[in-house]
Write an enzyme that holds these catalytic residues in place. Structure first.
Site, PDB file in Angstrom:
ATOM      1  CB  THR A  46      37.811  42.964  32.118  1.00  0.00           C
ATOM      2  OG1 THR A  46      37.285  42.233  33.180  1.00  0.00           O
ATOM      3  CG2 THR A  46      36.885  43.324  31.090  1.00  0.00           C
ATOM      4  N   GLY A  47      40.678  42.136  33.080  1.00  0.00           N
ATOM      5  CA  GLY A  47      41.716  41.739  34.332  1.00  0.00           C
ATOM      6  C   GLY A  47      42.374  40.372  33.851  1.00  0.00           C
ATOM      7  CG  ASN A  49      47.092  41.971  35.064  1.00  0.00           C
ATOM      8  OD1 ASN A  49      45.934  42.578  34.743  1.00  0.00           O
ATOM      9  ND2 ASN A  49      47.419  41.773  36.286  1.00  0.00           N
ATOM     10  CE1 TYR A 197      34.841  41.133  45.048  1.00  0.00           C
ATOM     11  CE2 TYR A 197      34.068  39.556  46.615  1.00  0.00           C
ATOM     12  CZ  TYR A 197      34.534  39.815  45.443  1.00  0.00           C
ATOM     13  OH  TYR A 197      34.964  38.829  44.639  1.00  0.00           O
TER      14      TYR A 197
HETATM   15  N1  LIG Z   1      39.605  34.468  44.273  1.00  0.00           N
HETATM   16  C1  LIG Z   1      38.737  34.326  44.744  1.00  0.00           C
HETATM   17  O1  LIG Z   1      38.681  33.610  45.674  1.00  0.00           O
HETATM   18  C2  LIG Z   1      37.186  34.621  43.945  1.00  0.00           C
HETATM   19  C3  LIG Z   1      36.114  34.281  44.732  1.00  0.00           C
HETATM   20  C4  LIG Z   1      34.886  34.624  44.102  1.00  0.00           C
HETATM   21  C5  LIG Z   1      34.903  35.617  42.947  1.00  0.00           C
HETATM   22  N2  LIG Z   1      36.143  35.734  42.301  1.00  0.00           N
HETATM   23  C6  LIG Z   1      36.153  36.759  41.296  1.00  0.00           C
HETATM   24  O2  LIG Z   1      36.946  36.389  40.169  1.00  0.00           O
HETATM   25  C7  LIG Z   1      37.290  37.290  39.360  1.00  0.00           C
HETATM   26  C8  LIG Z   1      38.952  37.477  39.245  1.00  0.00           C
HETATM   27  O3  LIG Z   1      39.289  37.684  40.356  1.00  0.00           O
HETATM   28  P1  LIG Z   1      40.984  36.984  40.953  1.00  0.00           P
HETATM   29  O4  LIG Z   1      40.572  36.339  42.031  1.00  0.00           O
HETATM   30  O5  LIG Z   1      41.500  36.535  39.784  1.00  0.00           O
HETATM   31  O6  LIG Z   1      41.850  38.341  41.249  1.00  0.00           O
HETATM   32  P2  LIG Z   1      42.918  38.976  40.882  1.00  0.00           P
HETATM   33  O7  LIG Z   1      44.108  37.931  40.905  1.00  0.00           O
HETATM   34  O8  LIG Z   1      43.261  40.205  42.019  1.00  0.00           O
HETATM   35  O9  LIG Z   1      42.662  39.659  39.522  1.00  0.00           O
HETATM   36  C9  LIG Z   1      41.786  40.813  39.345  1.00  0.00           C
HETATM   37  C10 LIG Z   1      42.073  41.261  38.170  1.00  0.00           C
HETATM   38  O10 LIG Z   1      41.279  42.372  38.135  1.00  0.00           O
HETATM   39  C11 LIG Z   1      42.011  43.693  37.620  1.00  0.00           C
HETATM   40  N3  LIG Z   1      41.642  44.912  37.966  1.00  0.00           N
HETATM   41  C12 LIG Z   1      41.385  45.583  39.215  1.00  0.00           C
HETATM   42  N4  LIG Z   1      40.990  46.725  39.162  1.00  0.00           N
HETATM   43  C13 LIG Z   1      40.936  47.161  37.652  1.00  0.00           C
HETATM   44  C14 LIG Z   1      40.700  48.245  36.939  1.00  0.00           C
HETATM   45  N5  LIG Z   1      40.353  49.339  37.463  1.00  0.00           N
HETATM   46  N6  LIG Z   1      40.567  48.331  35.552  1.00  0.00           N
HETATM   47  C15 LIG Z   1      40.907  47.095  35.074  1.00  0.00           C
HETATM   48  N7  LIG Z   1      41.252  46.025  35.656  1.00  0.00           N
HETATM   49  C16 LIG Z   1      41.365  45.700  36.848  1.00  0.00           C
HETATM   50  C17 LIG Z   1      43.410  43.213  38.150  1.00  0.00           C
HETATM   51  O11 LIG Z   1      44.435  44.251  37.609  1.00  0.00           O
HETATM   52  P3  LIG Z   1      45.710  44.544  38.477  1.00  0.00           P
HETATM   53  O12 LIG Z   1      46.880  43.513  38.598  1.00  0.00           O
HETATM   54  O13 LIG Z   1      46.406  45.628  37.388  1.00  0.00           O
HETATM   55  O14 LIG Z   1      45.320  45.300  39.692  1.00  0.00           O
HETATM   56  C18 LIG Z   1      43.470  41.743  37.878  1.00  0.00           C
HETATM   57  O15 LIG Z   1      43.966  41.484  36.516  1.00  0.00           O
HETATM   58  C19 LIG Z   1      36.750  38.859  40.194  1.00  0.00           C
HETATM   59  O16 LIG Z   1      35.569  39.085  39.561  1.00  0.00           O
HETATM   60  C20 LIG Z   1      36.498  38.206  41.477  1.00  0.00           C
HETATM   61  O17 LIG Z   1      35.327  38.994  42.037  1.00  0.00           O
HETATM   62  C21 LIG Z   1      37.313  35.364  42.821  1.00  0.00           C
END
Ligand SMILES: NC(=O)c1ccc[n+]([C@@H]2O[C@H](COP(=O)([O-])OP(=O)(O)OC[C@H]3O[C@@H](n4cnc5c(N)ncnc54)[C@H](OP(=O)(O)O)[C@@H]3O)[C@@H](O)[C@H]2O)c1
Length: 314
Positions: A46-47, A49, A197
């Site tokens: 999921t997510g 992109n 969050y």
């Molecule tokens: N980056 C960090 O520092 C960090 C730290 C701890 C945990 N995490 C975890 O890692 C995971 C990935 O996050 P990331 O850092 O890669 O963030 P990201 O780049 O913002 O990616 C988040 C993804 O979730 C999708 N998404 C958001 N709302 C959605 C919805 N309603 N339906 C379907 N998809 C949705 C986004 O799609 P759109 O582009 O269309 O919005 C995007 O593809 C998350 O679970 C986050 O909590 C990240």
């Protein structure tokens, strides 16, 4: 004058170290060593992109997996597929529409998967939102709670039969270390949450732990990993776009890339974990002790029952 000289020299030194960290693999976070292939394996991310999800899709495609990229925006998903195809021609990359904000969309997605996929070996619950302005979804839930927990809950449960049919199979929750600062308010999932969050990520951890218990002996294992701070788009609602020209280079220099952040998840998806289930893993993919906050089994059960009711699972 000499103070300025020292300050400038210090800044140049710090900047050089940061650039060196970026340029050399030596300083990078644990590099993937697992060489296992994923031929004939179907994975849903999921997510996928952008960020960690996209990097995970790339790594699994390189290993010949059939990767279903469950995203809410077709253009963004197709752009991600084009980017991945510039790097590898292996594997299959399939876009399917999923909006975790909407139970209707989650149900339609699962219906499509159940009708068209023979097997599902790995489900990676990765999508999330952080610091989104307060909003209620069409199902009348606060947006973080809906996307980061209730949407995940419904999706995972609706795909359980297919996962069982494909066992050994696994479910991976991409969590956050911030969940330990969360507190779930069982009285109100509609209003503004205290720390939206962290609270929603804690709700999801309760679910993951209860799920692992319920699935013992079924051939489906459940793993939870927090990737640490990673340079992705997760902070899009935290920082004004006008400041991106300053913030983005700092993020680039200080934080691990999405590729580095995906490594622990890829590891969990591909390596043989034996009978392990219900465990917590850290940013380098190492096993960690669960934080105390999620130790009470009665709360896992309560979270499950509330989620079942609010998503109308049954
Ligand atoms: N980056 C960090 O520092 C960090 C730290 C701890 C945990 N995490 C975890 O890692 C995971 C990935 O996050 P990331 O850092 O890669 O963030 P990201 O780049 O913002 O990616 C988040 C993804 O979730 C999708 N998404 C958001 N709302 C959605 C919805 N309603 N339906 C379907 N998809 C949705 C986004 O799609 P759109 O582009 O269309 O919005 C995007 O593809 C998350 O679970 C986050 O909590 C990240």
């Amino acid at each position: 004058m000499s103070v300025w000289k020292y300050a400038t020299a210090g800044c140049v030194f710090a900047l050089s170290i940061m650039i060196l960290r970026k340029m050399t693999r030596f300083y990078k976070r644990g590099v993937l060593t697992c060489s296992e292939e994923m031929r004939n394996k179907t994975v849903i991310i999921t997510g996928a992109n952008c960020g960690i999800g996209k990097a995970t899709a790339l790594e699994l495609a390189k290993r010949h997996a059939r990767v279903i990229m469950a995203c809410r925006n077709k253009e963004k998903a197709n752009a991600a597929i084009s980017d991945i195809r510039k790097i590898t021609e292996y594997g299959e990359l399939i876009f399917k529409h999923l909006d975790l904000e909407s139970f209707k969309s989650v149900k339609a997605f699962c219906q499509d998967i159940i009708e068209h996929e023979q097997k599902l070996h790995v489900l990676i619950n990765n999508a999330a939102v952080m610091n989104h302005p307060y909003a209620q979804t069409e199902d009348n839930l606060e947006i973080h709670m809906s996307v980061n927990h209730f949407g995940n809950f419904l999706l995972t449960n609706l795909l359980l039969d297919l996962l069982k049919k494909s066992s050994p199979s696994r479910i991976i929750f991409v969590s956050s270390a911030l969940h330990k600062y969360g507190r779930v308010n069982f009285e109100d999932f509609q209003g503004q949450q205290r720390k939206p969050y962290a609270d929603s990520k804690l709700a999801n951890v309760y679910f993951a732990r209860e799920l692992a218990e319920r699935l013992k002996g079924t051939g489906i294992s459940v793993h939870t990993l927090h990737p640490g701070m990673v340079n992705t788009e997760l902070s899009r609602h935290s920082v004004s776009p006008a400041l991106n020209f300053i913030v983005n280079p700092i993020k680039y220099l200080l934080l691990p890339s999405a590729e580095e952040g995906s490594q622990g998840i890829v590891n969990l998806a591909v390596v043989d974990l034996g009978t392990d289930t219900g465990k917590c893993y850290g940013k380098k993919g190492q096993e960690e002790k669960w934080p105390e906050i999620s130790s009470e089994k009665a709360i896992w059960k309560k979270m499950w029952e509330v989620s079942e009711r609010l998503t109308q699972l049954n």
